[in-house]
Write a protein that holds these residues in place. Structure first.
Motif, PDB file in Angstrom:
ATOM      1  N   LEU A 167       0.837  -1.197   0.000  1.00  0.00           N
ATOM      2  CA  LEU A 167       0.000   0.000   0.000  1.00  0.00           C
ATOM      3  C   LEU A 167       0.871   1.245   0.000  1.00  0.00           C
ATOM      4  N   ILE A 168       0.208   2.382  -0.020  1.00  0.00           N
ATOM      5  CA  ILE A 168       0.901   3.670   0.063  1.00  0.00           C
ATOM      6  C   ILE A 168       0.728   4.243   1.465  1.00  0.00           C
ATOM      7  N   ASP A 169       1.832   4.488   2.151  1.00  0.00           N
ATOM      8  CA  ASP A 169       1.810   5.219   3.409  1.00  0.00           C
ATOM      9  C   ASP A 169       1.996   6.707   3.101  1.00  0.00           C
ATOM     10  N   PHE A 170       1.148   7.539   3.684  1.00  0.00           N
ATOM     11  CA  PHE A 170       1.345   8.989   3.622  1.00  0.00           C
ATOM     12  C   PHE A 170       1.889   9.421   4.980  1.00  0.00           C
ATOM     13  N   ARG A 191       4.650  10.751   0.264  1.00  0.00           N
ATOM     14  CA  ARG A 191       4.222   9.428  -0.193  1.00  0.00           C
ATOM     15  C   ARG A 191       5.359   8.425  -0.004  1.00  0.00           C
ATOM     16  N   PHE A 233      -1.105   4.914  -8.147  1.00  0.00           N
ATOM     17  CA  PHE A 233      -0.438   4.426  -6.945  1.00  0.00           C
ATOM     18  C   PHE A 233       0.053   2.992  -7.139  1.00  0.00           C
ATOM     19  N   THR A 236      -5.562   0.623  -5.185  1.00  0.00           N
ATOM     20  CA  THR A 236      -4.422   0.462  -4.287  1.00  0.00           C
ATOM     21  C   THR A 236      -4.746   1.092  -2.935  1.00  0.00           C
ATOM     22  N   THR A 237      -4.485   0.347  -1.867  1.00  0.00           N
ATOM     23  CA  THR A 237      -4.807   0.828  -0.512  1.00  0.00           C
ATOM     24  C   THR A 237      -3.923   2.008  -0.127  1.00  0.00           C
ATOM     25  N   LEU A 238      -4.531   2.974   0.561  1.00  0.00           N
ATOM     26  CA  LEU A 238      -3.812   4.136   1.097  1.00  0.00           C
ATOM     27  C   LEU A 238      -3.901   4.113   2.619  1.00  0.00           C
ATOM     28  N   TYR A 270      -7.591   3.693   3.891  1.00  0.00           N
ATOM     29  CA  TYR A 270      -8.587   3.902   2.842  1.00  0.00           C
ATOM     30  C   TYR A 270      -8.505   2.692   1.926  1.00  0.00           C
ATOM     31  N   ARG A 271      -9.506   1.764   2.061  1.00  0.00           N
ATOM     32  CA  ARG A 271      -9.408   0.454   1.432  1.00  0.00           C
ATOM     33  C   ARG A 271     -10.653   0.102   0.621  1.00  0.00           C
TER      34      ARG A 271
END
Length: 318
Positions: A11-14, A30, A61, A87-89, A105-106
């Motif tokens: 996933l993407i970590d912010f 990101r 993403f 893609t999960t955030l 956010y899935r």
């Protein structure tokens, strides 16, 4: 060299530009993330022979993650792309001591759409070690897909490691407690924190927790204790036990943490890399603690993961 397969989410970590609640953060950076992805990339950095089974959206993403994984030594053989998934955030908030919390956010998450049988029996037989975590069991069809993979691995000579990675906000469809127990029953090695285990209904000190984990089926349990280091216990059935029970402890390393995101996954990779290479339980703890310690000195999860030379230099300087 033992081939290792890691299964689960990417996933993407912010990452926030300042500590505090998400409501107070104005900007983020990101970063590639996801516990299984962190473990896979960390293993690649540590020169392990590793493949990663995950599923990404065809969104930008997903493009970023696919390229990132390839750049960090993970071939695309089992990195699937899903035109119907996103893609999960994950937005991360950092406390003053660099501890973190997540907001996911899935909606229609691609990583939740892993399909059973993607890694067939012939492909699985090429690996000597399989690692997964409980978060792949929080929704279908990934739950069935990963449980199927774990079950088939237990029927072969594949060593299975499992992480009961507690994220309470993720468990709306299935029971975390029951899912953890299902994972334990199919695992040989478990790495956990007391906090994970408390969410799963298990309490006690590290030695008590490790022994209780082994009553569910694993032969080895590793408990991480934050600044206090780590404890491990193995039954006589463990390959590194020499026919008797084995305990090991390591006090950890003192560093000034910048960001603890991914440190637990770095530790897991260190344990898997060491044990799969035939190291002792005590050496596995020492090595894993060093990998985790170096990881906390840089921001981000995957971007902070050290290579083997950095870990060896760090240990030599201690």
């Amino acid at each position: 060299m033992t081939r290792i397969l890691v299964a689960g989410e990417a996933l993407i970590d912010f990452i926030p530009d300042a500590s505090g609640s998400l409501a107070s953060v104005e900007s983020f950076s990101r970063r590639a993330g996801g516990a299984p992805a962190n473990v896979a990339v960390a293993l690649s950095h540590l020169d392990a022979s590793v493949s990663f089974w995950t599923r990404l959206g065809t969104d930008p993403f997903g493009d970023y993650l696919a390229e990132f994984l390839a750049d960090h030594g993970l071939s695309g053989e089992y990195v699937e792309r899903d035109p119907n998934g996103k893609t999960t955030l994950a937005f991360v908030s950092l406390g003053e001591d660099a501890d973190r919390e997540f907001s996911f956010y899935r909606d229609a998450a691609a990583d939740a759409r892993l399909e059973p049988g993607t890694v067939d029996d012939d492909a699985l037989a090429e690996f000597g070690w399989l690692h997964a975590d409980v978060l792949s069991l929080d929704t279908e069809p990934s739950r069935t897909a990963v449980l199927d993979l774990l079950e088939r691995a237990t029927e072969t000579d594949v060593t299975v490691s499992f992480d009961p990675n507690a994220r309470p906000e993720r468990w709306t469809e299935f029971s975390y407690r029951e899912s953890v127990r299902e994972g334990f029953a199919l695992a040989d090695v478990v790495k956990a924190t007391p906090e994970d285990l408390r969410e799963a209904g298990l309490t006690g000190d590290a030695a008590e927790l490790a022994r209780e984990i082994c009553t569910f089926g694993p032969h080895t349990a590793v408990i991480t204790l934050g600044d206090a280091g780590a404890y491990a216990y193995a039954t006589p059935e463990a390959p590194w036990s020499d026919g008797g029970e084995v305990e090991a402890t390591h006090d950890g390393y003192r560093v000034d943490p910048v960001d603890t995101t991914g440190a637990g996954d770095a530790f897991t990779a260190g344990v898997v890399a060491a044990l799969s290479a035939g190291e002792s339980l005590a050496e596995a703890l020492a090595f894993a603690n060093a990998v985790a310690a170096v990881t906390t000195t840089e921001p981000g999860a995957m971007t902070a993961l050290p290579d083997r030379n950095a870990v060896e230099t760090f240990r030599a300087d201690e």
